[in-house]
Write a protein that holds these residues in place. Structure first.
Motif, PDB file in Angstrom:
ATOM      1  N   LEU A  27       0.815  -1.215   0.000  1.00 34.19           N
ATOM      2  CA  LEU A  27       0.000   0.000   0.000  1.00 34.19           C
ATOM      3  C   LEU A  27       0.850   1.267   0.000  1.00 34.19           C
ATOM      4  CD1 LEU A  27      -2.910  -0.907   2.436  1.00 34.19           C
ATOM      5  CD2 LEU A  27      -2.997  -0.693  -0.044  1.00 34.19           C
ATOM      6  N   SER A  28       1.920   1.263   0.775  1.00 34.91           N
ATOM      7  CA  SER A  28       2.760   2.461   0.829  1.00 34.91           C
ATOM      8  C   SER A  28       3.468   2.695  -0.505  1.00 34.91           C
ATOM      9  CB  SER A  28       3.771   2.363   1.964  1.00 34.91           C
ATOM     10  OG  SER A  28       4.663   1.293   1.754  1.00 34.91           O
ATOM     11  N   LEU A  29       3.895   1.630  -1.162  1.00 34.28           N
ATOM     12  CA  LEU A  29       4.518   1.771  -2.477  1.00 34.28           C
ATOM     13  C   LEU A  29       3.510   2.278  -3.501  1.00 34.28           C
ATOM     14  CD1 LEU A  29       7.110   1.406  -4.078  1.00 34.28           C
ATOM     15  CD2 LEU A  29       6.404  -0.938  -4.541  1.00 34.28           C
ATOM     16  N   PRO A  39       5.249  13.344  -3.797  1.00 37.60           N
ATOM     17  CA  PRO A  39       5.285  12.147  -2.939  1.00 37.60           C
ATOM     18  C   PRO A  39       5.374  12.495  -1.457  1.00 37.60           C
ATOM     19  CG  PRO A  39       7.411  12.489  -3.967  1.00 37.60           C
ATOM     20  CD  PRO A  39       6.475  13.517  -4.559  1.00 37.60           C
ATOM     21  N   GLN A  40       4.712  11.697  -0.672  1.00 36.30           N
ATOM     22  CA  GLN A  40       4.744  11.853   0.780  1.00 36.30           C
ATOM     23  C   GLN A  40       5.698  10.850   1.426  1.00 36.30           C
ATOM     24  OE1 GLN A  40       2.980  14.339   2.381  1.00 36.30           O
ATOM     25  NE2 GLN A  40       2.582  14.993   0.289  1.00 36.30           N
ATOM     26  N   TYR A  41       6.367  10.023   0.617  1.00 34.19           N
ATOM     27  CA  TYR A  41       7.340   9.035   1.084  1.00 34.19           C
ATOM     28  C   TYR A  41       6.738   8.052   2.087  1.00 34.19           C
ATOM     29  CZ  TYR A  41      10.420  12.255  -1.294  1.00 34.19           C
ATOM     30  OH  TYR A  41      10.980  13.060  -2.235  1.00 34.19           O
ATOM     31  N   TRP A  42       5.591   7.500   1.723  1.00 40.13           N
ATOM     32  CA  TRP A  42       4.950   6.511   2.583  1.00 40.13           C
ATOM     33  C   TRP A  42       5.794   5.248   2.693  1.00 40.13           C
ATOM     34  CZ3 TRP A  42       1.429   7.906   5.814  1.00 40.13           C
ATOM     35  CH2 TRP A  42       0.627   8.999   5.522  1.00 40.13           C
ATOM     36  N   LEU A  43       6.561   4.946   1.662  1.00 41.58           N
ATOM     37  CA  LEU A  43       7.431   3.774   1.714  1.00 41.58           C
ATOM     38  C   LEU A  43       8.449   3.919   2.845  1.00 41.58           C
ATOM     39  CD1 LEU A  43       8.217   1.090   0.374  1.00 41.58           C
ATOM     40  CD2 LEU A  43       9.778   2.373  -1.087  1.00 41.58           C
ATOM     41  N   THR A  95      14.405  -1.500   8.367  1.00 37.11           N
ATOM     42  CA  THR A  95      15.384  -0.471   8.707  1.00 37.11           C
ATOM     43  C   THR A  95      15.932   0.197   7.459  1.00 37.11           C
ATOM     44  OG1 THR A  95      15.987  -1.706  10.687  1.00 37.11           O
ATOM     45  CG2 THR A  95      17.526  -0.028   9.955  1.00 37.11           C
ATOM     46  N   LEU A  96      16.208  -0.586   6.419  1.00 42.65           N
ATOM     47  CA  LEU A  96      16.668   0.006   5.159  1.00 42.65           C
ATOM     48  C   LEU A  96      15.617   0.940   4.557  1.00 42.65           C
ATOM     49  CD1 LEU A  96      18.561  -2.882   3.337  1.00 42.65           C
ATOM     50  CD2 LEU A  96      19.522  -0.801   4.335  1.00 42.65           C
ATOM     51  N   LEU A  97      14.370   0.499   4.570  1.00 38.57           N
ATOM     52  CA  LEU A  97      13.301   1.355   4.047  1.00 38.57           C
ATOM     53  C   LEU A  97      13.133   2.612   4.888  1.00 38.57           C
ATOM     54  CD1 LEU A  97      10.557  -1.244   3.090  1.00 38.57           C
ATOM     55  CD2 LEU A  97      11.962   0.128   1.546  1.00 38.57           C
ATOM     56  N   TRP A  98      13.235   2.452   6.182  1.00 38.00           N
ATOM     57  CA  TRP A  98      13.078   3.572   7.098  1.00 38.00           C
ATOM     58  C   TRP A  98      14.157   4.619   6.851  1.00 38.00           C
ATOM     59  CZ3 TRP A  98      12.839   2.543  13.094  1.00 38.00           C
ATOM     60  CH2 TRP A  98      12.376   3.684  13.743  1.00 38.00           C
ATOM     61  N   GLY A  99      15.372   4.167   6.662  1.00 36.83           N
ATOM     62  CA  GLY A  99      16.479   5.101   6.481  1.00 36.83           C
ATOM     63  C   GLY A  99      16.647   5.601   5.064  1.00 36.83           C
ATOM     64  N   TYR A 100      16.355   4.743   4.079  1.00 34.12           N
ATOM     65  CA  TYR A 100      16.665   5.088   2.696  1.00 34.12           C
ATOM     66  C   TYR A 100      15.470   4.946   1.752  1.00 34.12           C
ATOM     67  CZ  TYR A 100      21.362   4.655   4.530  1.00 34.12           C
ATOM     68  OH  TYR A 100      22.486   4.801   5.276  1.00 34.12           O
ATOM     69  N   GLY A 101      14.266   4.876   2.300  1.00 37.79           N
ATOM     70  CA  GLY A 101      13.073   4.693   1.468  1.00 37.79           C
ATOM     71  C   GLY A 101      12.859   5.798   0.458  1.00 37.79           C
ATOM     72  N   ASP A 102      13.203   7.030   0.814  1.00 38.17           N
ATOM     73  CA  ASP A 102      13.041   8.127  -0.137  1.00 38.17           C
ATOM     74  C   ASP A 102      14.002   7.981  -1.300  1.00 38.17           C
ATOM     75  OD1 ASP A 102      15.159   8.591   1.645  1.00 38.17           O
ATOM     76  OD2 ASP A 102      15.102  10.743   1.277  1.00 38.17           O
ATOM     77  N   LEU A 103      15.210   7.506  -1.047  1.00 36.16           N
ATOM     78  CA  LEU A 103      16.178   7.312  -2.122  1.00 36.16           C
ATOM     79  C   LEU A 103      15.777   6.165  -3.037  1.00 36.16           C
ATOM     80  CD1 LEU A 103      19.505   7.779  -0.147  1.00 36.16           C
ATOM     81  CD2 LEU A 103      18.291   9.457  -1.538  1.00 36.16           C
ATOM     82  N   VAL A 104      15.259   5.105  -2.452  1.00 35.73           N
ATOM     83  CA  VAL A 104      14.773   3.973  -3.260  1.00 35.73           C
ATOM     84  C   VAL A 104      13.666   4.457  -4.188  1.00 35.73           C
ATOM     85  CG1 VAL A 104      13.570   1.759  -3.170  1.00 35.73           C
ATOM     86  CG2 VAL A 104      15.413   2.238  -1.554  1.00 35.73           C
ATOM     87  N   PHE A 105      12.754   5.244  -3.637  1.00 35.91           N
ATOM     88  CA  PHE A 105      11.640   5.744  -4.432  1.00 35.91           C
ATOM     89  C   PHE A 105      12.145   6.630  -5.569  1.00 35.91           C
ATOM     90  CE2 PHE A 105       8.410   8.986  -5.289  1.00 35.91           C
ATOM     91  CZ  PHE A 105       7.386   8.167  -5.711  1.00 35.91           C
ATOM     92  N   LYS A 106      13.090   7.510  -5.279  1.00 42.98           N
ATOM     93  CA  LYS A 106      13.611   8.415  -6.305  1.00 42.98           C
ATOM     94  C   LYS A 106      14.372   7.661  -7.388  1.00 42.98           C
ATOM     95  CE  LYS A 106      13.992  12.451  -3.308  1.00 42.98           C
ATOM     96  NZ  LYS A 106      14.893  13.356  -2.610  1.00 42.98           N
ATOM     97  N   LEU A 107      15.101   6.625  -7.028  1.00 37.67           N
ATOM     98  CA  LEU A 107      15.860   5.855  -8.017  1.00 37.67           C
ATOM     99  C   LEU A 107      14.971   4.973  -8.878  1.00 37.67           C
ATOM    100  CD1 LEU A 107      18.937   4.743  -5.883  1.00 37.67           C
ATOM    101  CD2 LEU A 107      18.895   6.447  -7.700  1.00 37.67           C
ATOM    102  N   VAL A 108      13.951   4.399  -8.287  1.00 34.19           N
ATOM    103  CA  VAL A 108      13.069   3.489  -9.031  1.00 34.19           C
ATOM    104  C   VAL A 108      12.132   4.266  -9.939  1.00 34.19           C
ATOM    105  CG1 VAL A 108      11.225   1.785  -8.806  1.00 34.19           C
ATOM    106  CG2 VAL A 108      13.227   1.680  -7.316  1.00 34.19           C
ATOM    107  N   LEU A 109      11.590   5.354  -9.444  1.00 29.16           N
ATOM    108  CA  LEU A 109      10.627   6.115 -10.245  1.00 29.16           C
ATOM    109  C   LEU A 109      11.289   7.335 -10.713  1.00 29.16           C
ATOM    110  CD1 LEU A 109       7.476   5.518  -8.082  1.00 29.16           C
ATOM    111  CD2 LEU A 109       8.106   4.377 -10.172  1.00 29.16           C
TER     112      LEU A 109
END
Length: 109
Positions: A27-29, A39-43, A95-109
């Motif tokens: 859901l967050s993704l 984006p609100q960075y729900w991930l 923990t990875l999502l918590w710390g770097y979820g915004d970067l994952v989102f920016k790189l993927v999309l």
């Protein structure tokens, strides 16, 4: 502890948290993809809840996992190795999502 109580305990301590983690992650993704322009960075936010649920799983104990050593006065609690590994994986991902979820989102999309 009889078998139905053990099964209910396993559902509450193992299956339900894993299902919540998967639903929350999905859901967050989807919400981040839907709000691509702003984006609100729900991930990233879901990572904190996933981490807590992963830690929750590590506390699952079945009826044969508690042993009291009377000579030493020590209470030993053992958790199934599979549950420890599952918990570790979920906590690591959370923990990875918590710390770097915004970067994952920016790189993927």
């Amino acid at each position: 502890m009889n078998s139905p109580e053990l099964t209910n305990s396993k559902k509450i301590m193992i299956y339900i948290p894993v299902i919540i983690c998967l639903v929350l992650l999905s859901l967050s993704l989807l919400m981040d993809i839907y709000q691509k322009q702003d984006p609100q960075y729900w991930l990233q936010r879901s990572g904190s809840v996933i981490t807590v649920l992963g830690a929750w799983i590590s506390f699952y104990l079945d009826d044969k996992s508690i042993d009291f050593n009377e000579e030493m006065g020590v209470l030993n609690m053992y958790t199934n190795k599979g549950y420890k590994i599952l918990s570790l994986i979920i906590v690591f991902i959370g923990t990875l999502l918590w710390g770097y979820g915004d970067l994952v989102f920016k790189l993927v999309l």
